[in-house]
Design a protein around this motif. Structure first.
Motif, PDB file in Angstrom:
ATOM      1  N   VAL A 235      18.991  -8.798  21.753  1.00 33.99           N
ATOM      2  CA  VAL A 235      19.034  -9.427  20.429  1.00 33.99           C
ATOM      3  C   VAL A 235      18.112 -10.646  20.392  1.00 33.99           C
ATOM      4  N   ASP A 236      18.070 -11.435  21.462  1.00 37.72           N
ATOM      5  CA  ASP A 236      17.146 -12.575  21.506  1.00 37.72           C
ATOM      6  C   ASP A 236      15.708 -12.115  21.345  1.00 37.72           C
ATOM      7  N   THR A 237      15.350 -11.016  21.998  1.00 37.12           N
ATOM      8  CA  THR A 237      13.979 -10.513  21.892  1.00 37.12           C
ATOM      9  C   THR A 237      13.672 -10.046  20.479  1.00 37.12           C
ATOM     10  N   LEU A 238      14.615  -9.354  19.830  1.00 41.24           N
ATOM     11  CA  LEU A 238      14.389  -8.897  18.465  1.00 41.24           C
ATOM     12  C   LEU A 238      14.267 -10.073  17.499  1.00 41.24           C
ATOM     13  N   ILE A 239      15.106 -11.095  17.672  1.00 43.71           N
ATOM     14  CA  ILE A 239      15.030 -12.269  16.799  1.00 43.71           C
ATOM     15  C   ILE A 239      13.727 -13.018  17.035  1.00 43.71           C
ATOM     16  N   GLU A 240      13.328 -13.146  18.293  1.00 38.28           N
ATOM     17  CA  GLU A 240      12.063 -13.831  18.587  1.00 38.28           C
ATOM     18  C   GLU A 240      10.893 -13.110  17.923  1.00 38.28           C
ATOM     19  N   ASN A 241      10.902 -11.778  17.948  1.00 34.53           N
ATOM     20  CA  ASN A 241       9.855 -11.018  17.266  1.00 34.53           C
ATOM     21  C   ASN A 241       9.897 -11.250  15.759  1.00 34.53           C
ATOM     22  N   ALA A 242      11.117 -11.272  15.183  1.00 30.47           N
ATOM     23  CA  ALA A 242      11.238 -11.502  13.742  1.00 30.47           C
ATOM     24  C   ALA A 242      10.706 -12.878  13.354  1.00 30.47           C
ATOM     25  N   LEU A 243      10.969 -13.896  14.168  1.00 33.92           N
ATOM     26  CA  LEU A 243      10.453 -15.233  13.878  1.00 33.92           C
ATOM     27  C   LEU A 243       8.934 -15.268  13.942  1.00 33.92           C
ATOM     28  N   ARG A 244       8.368 -14.499  14.837  1.00 32.44           N
ATOM     29  CA  ARG A 244       6.924 -14.507  14.996  1.00 32.44           C
ATOM     30  C   ARG A 244       6.216 -13.926  13.771  1.00 32.44           C
ATOM     31  N   TYR A 245       6.898 -13.031  13.054  1.00 35.15           N
ATOM     32  CA  TYR A 245       6.276 -12.366  11.910  1.00 35.15           C
ATOM     33  C   TYR A 245       6.784 -12.894  10.570  1.00 35.15           C
ATOM     34  N   THR A 246       7.533 -13.985  10.585  1.00 33.18           N
ATOM     35  CA  THR A 246       8.036 -14.568   9.339  1.00 33.18           C
ATOM     36  C   THR A 246       7.659 -16.040   9.260  1.00 33.18           C
ATOM     37  N   GLU A 247       7.870 -16.601   8.079  1.00 30.12           N
ATOM     38  CA  GLU A 247       7.578 -18.011   7.832  1.00 30.12           C
ATOM     39  C   GLU A 247       8.867 -18.716   7.421  1.00 30.12           C
ATOM     40  N   PRO A 248       8.873 -20.067   7.423  1.00 28.89           N
ATOM     41  CA  PRO A 248      10.071 -20.791   6.980  1.00 28.89           C
ATOM     42  C   PRO A 248      10.533 -20.309   5.611  1.00 28.89           C
ATOM     43  N   GLY A 249      11.843 -20.058   5.484  1.00 33.69           N
ATOM     44  CA  GLY A 249      12.434 -19.580   4.247  1.00 33.69           C
ATOM     45  C   GLY A 249      12.542 -18.076   4.158  1.00 33.69           C
ATOM     46  N   ASP A 250      11.843 -17.318   5.022  1.00 34.61           N
ATOM     47  CA  ASP A 250      11.958 -15.863   5.014  1.00 34.61           C
ATOM     48  C   ASP A 250      13.321 -15.434   5.558  1.00 34.61           C
ATOM     49  N   VAL A 251      13.693 -14.204   5.232  1.00 30.13           N
ATOM     50  CA  VAL A 251      15.001 -13.679   5.627  1.00 30.13           C
ATOM     51  C   VAL A 251      14.923 -13.078   7.025  1.00 30.13           C
ATOM     52  N   VAL A 252      15.891 -13.413   7.854  1.00 25.10           N
ATOM     53  CA  VAL A 252      16.122 -12.740   9.133  1.00 25.10           C
ATOM     54  C   VAL A 252      17.593 -12.344   9.159  1.00 25.10           C
ATOM     55  N   ARG A 253      17.839 -11.049   9.248  1.00 28.48           N
ATOM     56  CA  ARG A 253      19.206 -10.527   9.168  1.00 28.48           C
ATOM     57  C   ARG A 253      19.586  -9.828  10.480  1.00 28.48           C
ATOM     58  N   VAL A 254      20.715 -10.238  11.020  1.00 27.71           N
ATOM     59  CA  VAL A 254      21.297  -9.593  12.195  1.00 27.71           C
ATOM     60  C   VAL A 254      22.459  -8.732  11.718  1.00 27.71           C
ATOM     61  N   PHE A 255      22.535  -7.496  12.195  1.00 31.98           N
ATOM     62  CA  PHE A 255      23.558  -6.592  11.680  1.00 31.98           C
ATOM     63  C   PHE A 255      24.119  -5.721  12.803  1.00 31.98           C
ATOM     64  N   GLY A 256      25.228  -5.098  12.509  1.00 29.99           N
ATOM     65  CA  GLY A 256      25.849  -4.171  13.451  1.00 29.99           C
ATOM     66  C   GLY A 256      26.984  -3.421  12.795  1.00 29.99           C
ATOM     67  N   TRP A 257      27.138  -2.156  13.165  1.00 28.30           N
ATOM     68  CA  TRP A 257      28.239  -1.333  12.657  1.00 28.30           C
ATOM     69  C   TRP A 257      28.497  -0.186  13.606  1.00 28.30           C
ATOM     70  N   VAL A 258      29.561   0.557  13.356  1.00 29.90           N
ATOM     71  CA  VAL A 258      29.972   1.689  14.185  1.00 29.90           C
ATOM     72  C   VAL A 258      29.712   2.975  13.423  1.00 29.90           C
ATOM     73  N   GLU A 259      29.176   3.969  14.127  1.00 28.34           N
ATOM     74  CA  GLU A 259      28.936   5.288  13.561  1.00 28.34           C
ATOM     75  C   GLU A 259      29.527   6.337  14.495  1.00 28.34           C
ATOM     76  N   HIS A 260      30.759   6.761  14.226  1.00 28.91           N
ATOM     77  CA  HIS A 260      31.408   7.825  14.995  1.00 28.91           C
ATOM     78  C   HIS A 260      31.392   7.480  16.494  1.00 28.91           C
ATOM     79  N   ASP A 261      30.578   8.191  17.282  1.00 29.63           N
ATOM     80  CA  ASP A 261      30.544   7.985  18.728  1.00 29.63           C
ATOM     81  C   ASP A 261      29.444   7.021  19.156  1.00 29.63           C
ATOM     82  N   LYS A 262      28.868   6.282  18.200  1.00 33.45           N
ATOM     83  CA  LYS A 262      27.792   5.333  18.512  1.00 33.45           C
ATOM     84  C   LYS A 262      28.059   4.015  17.798  1.00 33.45           C
TER      85      LYS A 262
END
Length: 359
Positions: A235-262
């Protein structure tokens, strides 16, 4: 699995039984005769015998059964042509034992090479881990002194120089963090029941202090079997990548859910997003070029961040999925298999949708 000689004496008993049956069944000698050779091939295939033991065993069984066949041919019970099976079967089994020996030798050599490579890898990882941890302390101390100096009354030029020093220290610290995440992504870490919703909120709160973004979180994962270090690293790596491609005020969303066996964990942003070629590269399997960067452009630096994440997720038996998110930018999902064996008594938290607001 090799039994290392445990089948030798059972085969000797089986061989004696077959020879006795040949002696007691005139005219039907070929049935126990071939059954004995079949037992020899089976035992030698599952067991590990020395070359000397294999030759002596084959020679002893050939002589014992050959004596019975020759005596039956001399008595006229069977034709002399039947005795040609004595050398033919011996040659056939000799070839079988020879190939089994070559296979066992090859397996032994490969096992030794694998053990040597694993030992070298462990030494390299220990060295990298030690160096990385040793670097973090002086970097943190140097950053503290720079901040202390920047708080004093200094000429504007000195403040600018200290700002450059601080940026370089921050860049070095991030490089060390990426190195440690790389190490954690390749470790065989244990899985434990973890409240992933709380973990994701904690990760996001830590990043919320670092970067000015419109931070949001949508998670309904509850308790899942995972490894905390590996989840943090990915998750740190994904957030770091998102920060690299966004500017102050842009949206960064962390999410998670369950899908049956995953279960799914991911990060999305409102940046420029992936190209079609990048999406295809990220979603492809990692068997062809496992060390190749998945994203390569001026902002991606080494481009290995997503490759490391994919390695960690595939190690877990999952996969990584890239797409365009609803924010218009990149969205990366980590799809992992659920393991609910030890979670029967765990309380799963209800669904949560809690935007954190502007960072």
């Amino acid at each position: 699995m090799k039994l290392e000689g445990r089948l030798f004496w059972p085969f000797i008993a089986w061989a004696l039984l077959c020879i006795v049956a040949m002696f007691l069944l005139p005219g039907q000698e070929t049935i126990p005769y071939h059954l004995g050779y079949a037992g020899l091939g089976l035992a030698a295939g599952f067991d590990v015998w020395s070359h000397r033991r294999s030759v002596l065993t084959l020679g002893g069984y050939t002589l014992g059964t050959g004596a019975v066949l020759v005596s039956r041919a001399a008595d006229g019970v069977i034709a002399w042509e039947e005795t040609t099976e004595i050398p033919l079967m011996a040659i056939l089994l000799m070839l079988v034992l020879w190939h089994i020996g070559r296979r066992n030798l090859a397996i032994t050599r490969v096992s030794r090479l694998l053990e040597r490579d694993q030992a070298q890898m462990a030494r390299r990882e220990r060295l990298v881990r030690t160096v990385s941890h040793e670097m973090r302390t002086p970097l943190a101390i140097a950053g503290g002194y720079v901040d202390l100096l920047r708080g004093q009354q200094l000429p504007p030029a000195a403040h600018d120089d200290l700002g450059i020093v601080r940026e370089e220290l921050d860049r070095s610290s991030r490089a060390v963090d990426r190195l440690l995440r790389l190490i954690r992504s390749h470790e065989n870490l244990p899985l434990m029941p973890i409240e992933l919703d709380e973990m994701l909120r904690g990760i996001l709160e830590r990043w919320r202090v670092v970067a000015d973004r419109n931070w949001r979180i949508e998670t309904s994962l509850g308790i899942q079997k995972a490894n905390a270090d590996r989840v943090h690293a990915c998750v740190d790596t994904l957030i770091e990548n998102a920060l690299r491609y966004t500017e102050p005020g842009d949206v960064v969303r962390v999410f998670g859910w369950v899908e049956h066996d995953k279960y799914v964990i991911g990060v999305a942003d409102s940046g420029p997003g992936f190209t079609a070629d990048q999406v295809s590269s990220i979603n492809a399997a990692s068997t062809d070029m496992p060390d190749a960067p998945l994203v390569s452009d001026p902002r991606s630096q080494t481009g290995l961040g997503l490759s490391l994440v994919r390695d960690a997720v595939e190690w877990r038996g999952g996969r990584i999925v890239a797409r365009r998110g609803r924010e218009g930018g990149a969205e990366v999902r980590l799809v992992c298999p659920r393991e609910t064996t030890h979670l029967a008594s765990a309380l799963v938290r209800p669904n949560a949708l809690s935007p954190l607001g502007v960072g």
